[in-house]
Structure formats: C-alpha cells, structure tokens
Design an enzyme around this catalytic site. Structure first.
Site, PDB file in Angstrom:
ATOM      1  N   ARG A  21      -6.437   1.501  -6.867  1.00 16.92           N
ATOM      2  CA  ARG A  21      -7.677   1.526  -6.086  1.00 16.92           C
ATOM      3  C   ARG A  21      -8.850   1.456  -7.054  1.00 16.92           C
ATOM      4  O   ARG A  21      -8.938   2.279  -7.975  1.00 16.92           O
ATOM      5  CB  ARG A  21      -7.751   2.802  -5.250  1.00 16.92           C
ATOM      6  N   CYS A  66       3.176 -10.952   2.774  1.00 18.10           N
ATOM      7  CA  CYS A  66       3.577 -10.317   1.510  1.00 18.10           C
ATOM      8  C   CYS A  66       4.153 -11.332   0.530  1.00 18.10           C
ATOM      9  O   CYS A  66       4.325 -11.012  -0.643  1.00 18.10           O
ATOM     10  CB  CYS A  66       4.617  -9.231   1.761  1.00 18.10           C
ATOM     11  N   ARG A 111       5.360  14.089   3.915  1.00 13.25           N
ATOM     12  CA  ARG A 111       5.028  13.956   5.343  1.00 13.25           C
ATOM     13  C   ARG A 111       5.922  12.923   6.042  1.00 13.25           C
ATOM     14  O   ARG A 111       6.112  11.822   5.538  1.00 13.25           O
ATOM     15  CB  ARG A 111       3.553  13.536   5.474  1.00 13.25           C
TER      16      ARG A 111
END
Lengths: 374, 130
Positions: A16, A80, A186
């Site tokens: 990022r 992709c 998670r």
C-alpha cells in the site's frame, strides 16, 4: 517461443503506497526493466500494459512519463490474468516476426477491501450474489468434501507462503504466521479465514522481451478461458451442471504451455501459482499436473513444495504474502522466476532452478500459464 | 400488490407474492439452465424453451457472508451457497441460504426475501430454506 528472451525485469514492490499513483509505480518498474536490458524507452517497438482497474490509456500514461515513443501501446484486461495476457501478446508478436523487442508491464492500485467488479449486474449486487470470498469459500468447501483435505491443509499453505515471503523485499507481508494464527484469524466465509485470503493491493512489474539475447527465455505461454458446466469457477455463473470431465481453464492453459515448451510437470524446478486463497493454490497443483487429485496432502507432508524441497511452490511468498495488484501479479511471478532462474533470489533461492512455471487465474476464468527456461 | 421482483427476467413474482425461478430447457442438450438464456449455456443449442424451475432442492454447498459485499445494503450475516434442484438432469443454482444451521444434504424450498434494490427500494430476491 524459443526465440523470445527476457533481457530485463523490474518491480515496484507490492503493498500500500498512499500518494503514489499506479502510473508512478509503472514508471519505477519499467525504468528498472529497461535499465537491466541496457536500453531506453525508444528502443522498444511495442508496449503491452496489463491492468484491470487502471482506466483509459493506462499504458500510455506510463510510457508518456518516460518518452513520447510513437509505438503501439496496448492496454490488456483479463482480470487476475491481465499481466499474463499482456505477456502472451508481446511474446506472440515477437514469435510472429512482427517485432524484435517489446515491453510488457502490469500496474494496479486496488481499492481496499472486497473488490467491486463491473462483472456483476446491479441486481446481483443488491441480491448479495457478488462476494468473491464467498465463491472462493464454496469452492474450498467442495475441495475439502471431495478430497479429504482439511482446514489444517489450508492453513499449511498459508504458513508455507508466509514463511517464503519473509525473504522477499517486494512482498507486503514479511512476517511468519503459525497454523493456529491462521485458523484463529477472523472467519470471513467458512472455511476461509482472513489469513487464508490474499489482500488486493498496489504495485507494478515489467519485463523486456527480445528476439535476441541470452539467459532466461519464454518457452511457452498460454491464455485460456473456461468451459461450461462448473458453477464454482472464477467465472461465477449462477448455474452449473454435472462438471465431471470438464477440463478447468488452468489445465487447458498448462497443457498448451507444456506443449509449446516441450516439457512436462516432471521437468519443473520451481512454480509460482495463483493463491488468491489457500484453497486456490491446492486446486492449482493437480490442475497443473504437479500431483494427482487428492495428492496435495502428501506434497505438504513431505515438504516437497517449500524452498529446499523437491518442487518449491510460491518461493516469492505468493499472493498471500505479496498481496494482489491484479494487472501486475502475473508479471510479478515472472520477475520472481527470472530471478530464480538467474540465481539472484537470495535467501529464497531454489538451488539450480532451470525451468519455472507461473500460473494465474481470475475473473472470466482467464487462466494464464507461462513456462520459463534458461 | 406484491413487492416487485429484483429482476423480472430471472425471478417471477405472482400477485400473492409467490416467487418462481425462470430457467430454460434445451431439447437438443437435454439440459436445464438458469437464468434463461437465448441459447443453452452448456452446448450453444438454440432451441431453448422457457422452464419454471422446481421449488425444492438439496443443499450442496453453504457458506456465511459476514461483511456486506460492494453494492449490497441488505441484512448481514447471510448465507450463500449452491442448491441442487429437484429433477433431472442435475442443475446447481447459486442462491441465498440462511446464515447458519445449514448443512450439505439438507432439503430446502424456494421463498421470496425482501432486500433493498439498487435504488434502495424494496425488491424480492430468492432464498432456499427449510
């Protein structure tokens, strides 16, 4: 394809990068590749830019920042597999005698979180029929149900790739994780947890292809799409039928690329394969001919697929470590394999690697398989 | 007046609110498909006839969606999965399912479920549940 050499590679790390545009990342990767090839932007005869979210004339923006070249510049979108499709077109242009030297690069700056895709109609979004991780999860459910593989095997793929990623300075995640951390992260869509899914992110990769030159060569590259029948493929249809005997697009592309290169899966030294999620990598192994269906557990147990093993898979850390900038991911794999085949991969080096395979698959069920040799 | 269909070419809503999945059947392919396509999506045969699909089936795969995907403003969590519809030959359909308490092999039946449409207006989509 034997006449197509890779004479330069370059990367902008995957991650990022707030304040850095996709164009700027592309410029970084392209300049590095051109410098390695010892040429300037006016020395290529065509450019192919893989991107899914880059927008109009993405490739032109990168080239314009370097030089006005007047050359043909093609933007290539294949989900992709966009970078793989760009590579296939560039290599084919050289093989066909159209060009002697071309530039192929991929750029992407993905939005955070689950990717919005114009692939789905607005009503499908309203009905909640568009969450990509859920489709990956359903396919993972099927894989576990039909092969005897378990969530422990999914976790083992993540542990392997994240361990490899520690040694890759271009990866987004460079910290090892334990199987327990993977399982207890998670729950996104059962059986997939957060650590079992790759992160869409940002980055760029570039290669210079040349008719002349020594070193690593593109021995085969093939882009294929899906056949009908499978309800769970990347194509995401709303219905499917009995898909027994339907050849998956990865296998179609692999068979073509193996035939072009004159090699088989038994000849491979190193593999980079699509690990959008942990199950996607396990599916790819038999689809690429690396093992029989259900043989994945044994490859994991025997340590075959780790760096130092018989056939390391995703020594770069895979998308699970690098993240996935769609247009750049396939060429990121190619850059990794070039470094592996040159013996320049440092702590993640696969000793003596001479033949490598790169595999991507994504939206539209575009699958691309590239085989490199030296 | 029943809540309107989320997409009338895919899902019919009768006046009493009953919903029907609108499929197709090709006599040449001898295959059913959904949603109805101009040609058979499996073979390309161009003899597709309209077919109201069975309202019952068996759960093949199920997962739970925790976070709303882009463009979705309905309730979460919700279930998503694949149901094998009754009848021959095999037809697997992607569908909403209950969020929890669903297992492979469960018998389920078609119902309408109200969700916010693209403009926020209430529309009916479909769900299979017991």
């Amino acid at each position: 394809m034997s006449g197509v050499a890779i004479t330069g590679v370059g990367m902008h790390p995957f991650g990022r990068f707030e304040g850095t545009t996709a164009t700027e990342m592309g410029v970084t990767a392209v300049r590095a590749a051109l410098a390695e090839a010892g040429i300037g932007p006016r020395d290529v005869e065509a450019a192919y830019c893989g991107t899914a979210y880059g927008g109009v004339a993405s490739g032109h923006r990168v080239l314009s920042a370097l030089a006005g070249t007047g050359i043909p510049i093609y933007d290539v979108e294949a989900g992709c597999a966009s970078g793989g499709a760009a590579l296939q077109l560039g290599a084919a242009a050289i093989a066909a005698g159209r060009h002697d030297r071309v530039l192929v690069f991929g750029i992407e700056k993905m939005p955070k979180g689950v990717i919005r895709s114009s692939f789905f109609a607005p009503w499908q979004e309203s009905a909640g029929l568009n969450p990509a991780p859920a489709y990956f999860a359903l396919r993972a459910q099927r894989l576990l149900a039909e092969t005897g593989l378990t969530e422990d095997h999914l976790a083992a793929v993540v542990v392997k790739n994240r361990r490899h990623g520690v040694a890759n300075p271009d990866a987004m995640f460079r910290k090892e994780v334990t199987a327990e951390e993977v399982r207890s992260s998670r729950r996104v869509c059962p059986p997939l947890t957060l650590f079992m899914l790759c992160s869409p992110n940002e980055g760029a990769a570039a290669v210079v292809l040349s008719r002349h030159g020594d070193g690593v060569r593109v021995a085969g590259v093939s882009l294929r799409s899906h056949l009908p029948g499978n309800v769970l493929g990347e194509e995401s249809p709303l219905c499917g039928t009995d898909d027994t005997g339907v050849t998956p697009p990865t296998t179609l592309a692999a068979q073509d690329a193996y035939a072009q290169a004159g090699v088989g899966p038994e000849d491979l030294d190193v593999v980079e394969c699509q690990d959008t999620d942990a199950a996607r990598e396990l599916l790819a192994w038999p689809e690429l001919g690396l093992c029989e269906k259900g043989g994945q557990a044994r490859l994991l147990a025997d340590g075959d697929v780790v760096v130092g093993g018989r056939l390391p898979v995703n020594p770069s850390g895979g998308l699970l470590s690098k993240g996935e900038p769609l247009g750049a991911s396939a060429l990121g794999q190619v850059v990794e394999l070039v470094r592996q085949l040159r013996g320049e991969a440092g702590a993640r080096q696969v000793d003596g690697a001479r033949i490598g395979l790169a595999h991507v698959i994504g939206r539209g069920a575009n699958a691309c398989v590239t085989i490199l040799t030296r | 007046m029943a809540t309107p269909s989320i997409e009338p070419s895919v899902l019919r809503v009768d006046d009493d609110g009953r919903v029907t999945l609108l499929g197709g059947w090709s006599a040449t392919s001898r295959l059913r498909h959904f949603p109805r396509s101009p040609v058979c999506p499996f073979t390309g045969a161009d003899d597709v006839a309209p077919l109201d699909l069975p309202r019952s089936g068996t759960v093949w795969l199920h997962t739970t969606v925790q976070a709303p995907p882009p463009g979705y403003t309905g309730p979460t969590p919700y279930g998503l999965g694949v149901v094998e519809l009754d009848g021959e030959p095999l037809l697997r359909v992607v569908t909403r399912l209950p969020a929890e308490g669903v297992a492979r092999g469960d018998r389920v039946h078609l119902h309408g479920e109200e969700v916010p449409g693209p403009e926020g207006e209430p529309v009916l989509t479909w769900v299979f549940r017991s």
